[in-house]
Enzyme design. Structure first.
Site, PDB file in Angstrom:
ATOM      1  N   GLU A 146      -2.047  -5.291  -3.467  1.00 58.35           N
ATOM      2  CA  GLU A 146      -0.923  -4.626  -2.782  1.00 58.35           C
ATOM      3  C   GLU A 146      -0.016  -5.563  -2.451  1.00 58.35           C
ATOM      4  O   GLU A 146       1.278  -4.969  -2.282  1.00 58.35           O
ATOM      5  CB  GLU A 146      -1.671  -3.694  -1.464  1.00 58.35           C
ATOM      6  CG  GLU A 146      -2.493  -2.955  -1.863  1.00 58.35           C
ATOM      7  CD  GLU A 146      -3.526  -2.241  -0.876  1.00 58.35           C
ATOM      8  OE1 GLU A 146      -4.140  -1.239  -0.959  1.00 58.35           O
ATOM      9  OE2 GLU A 146      -3.626  -2.884   0.054  1.00 58.35           O
TER      10      GLU A 146
ATOM     11  N   ASP B 135       0.808  -1.306  -0.146  1.00 55.13           N
ATOM     12  CA  ASP B 135       0.163  -0.098  -0.020  1.00 55.13           C
ATOM     13  C   ASP B 135       0.802   1.162  -0.175  1.00 55.13           C
ATOM     14  O   ASP B 135       0.429   2.384  -0.592  1.00 55.13           O
ATOM     15  CB  ASP B 135      -0.814  -0.049   1.298  1.00 55.13           C
ATOM     16  CG  ASP B 135      -1.661   1.246   1.346  1.00 55.13           C
ATOM     17  OD1 ASP B 135      -2.601   1.298   0.450  1.00 55.13           O
ATOM     18  OD2 ASP B 135      -1.595   1.921   2.324  1.00 55.13           O
TER      19      ASP B 135
END
Length: 229
Positions: free
Chosen positions: A121, A49
């Protein structure tokens, strides 16, 4: 470690061959099937992320050198949010190689935005740890493709845009009512109505309450903008 045929083919789809295949295996392992000997992808998701955020911030600044922070922020949010990560994951058929527990398998986990977004992610983090920032940077820009250049000038979340429109006109914040839930438990459909206290309303359906609310807000916002015009 030797990768399965599915993960080997997946490497070709994403354009990165892992020097440490164990990182790819971990990135594709959901917590529903993890164990002491088979760690899940949650820590990689956390890292990915942040890597994605840096890549997107740089890309947006390079794409529009005159944009202010106020213009860049909603575009950034649109490009890194879970729904966009899930859309990119579907583009490379990431769901097909996710390792899931039985509970997630029977409830359609391979199609869920949350699981696909988390897996995307985690994959970014795995590439970052395997090949460094340049490899992760290249992966993200390759997979996100034209999304960076084509992100809407006003990329605010539809619910935020509608609320700001209402506040600017001294109306109460919009409300959202669930009108109907249909379909089987593993593939529900929610019908939501967005309402303003000036009497305006719009309806939309989606596979989650959140997406249905966003779609209803988008429809109502478009209706209000048309009336303004």
């Amino acid at each position: 470690m030797k990768l399965s045929a599915e993960l080997t083919a997946f490497q070709t789809r994403i354009g990165h061959v892992f020097a440490r295949p164990d990182l790819l295996v971990r990135a594709m392992t959901h917590s529903s099937i993890s164990s002491a000997s088979r760690p899940d992808n949650q820590r990689l998701e956390f890292l990915g992320d942040r890597v994605l955020g840096l890549v997107m911030a740089e890309a947006l600044m390079a794409e529009d050198k005159a944009a202010s922070e106020g213009q860049l922020a909603p575009r950034y949010n649109a490009l890194v949010r879970k729904e966009t990560c899930a859309a990119v994951a579907r583009q490379i058929d990431l769901g097909a190689v996710l390792k899931l527990g039985k509970s997630e398998m029977v409830t359609g986990g391979r199609r869920k935005d949350a699981l696909l977004g988390d897996g995307m992610e985690a994959l970014i983090a795995a590439v970052y740890l395997d090949g460094g920032f340049e490899a992760a940077h290249a992966l993200v820009l390759r997979l996100w493709g034209d999304r960076v250049a084509q992100v809407e000038e006003d990329a605010r979340d539809p619910k935020t845009a509608l609320q700001e429109w209402a506040q600017a006109r001294r109306l109460q914040p919009p409300t959202y009512a669930l009108l109907k839930r249909s379909g089987p438990d593993h593939a529900p459909v929610f019908l939501i109505e967005a309402q303003l206290d000036n009497g305006a309303r719009a309806q939309a359906s989606a596979g989650s309450k959140r997406h249905a609310e966003q779609a209803a807000a988008k429809a109502l916002f478009a209706q209000m903008e048309k009336n303004d015009g």
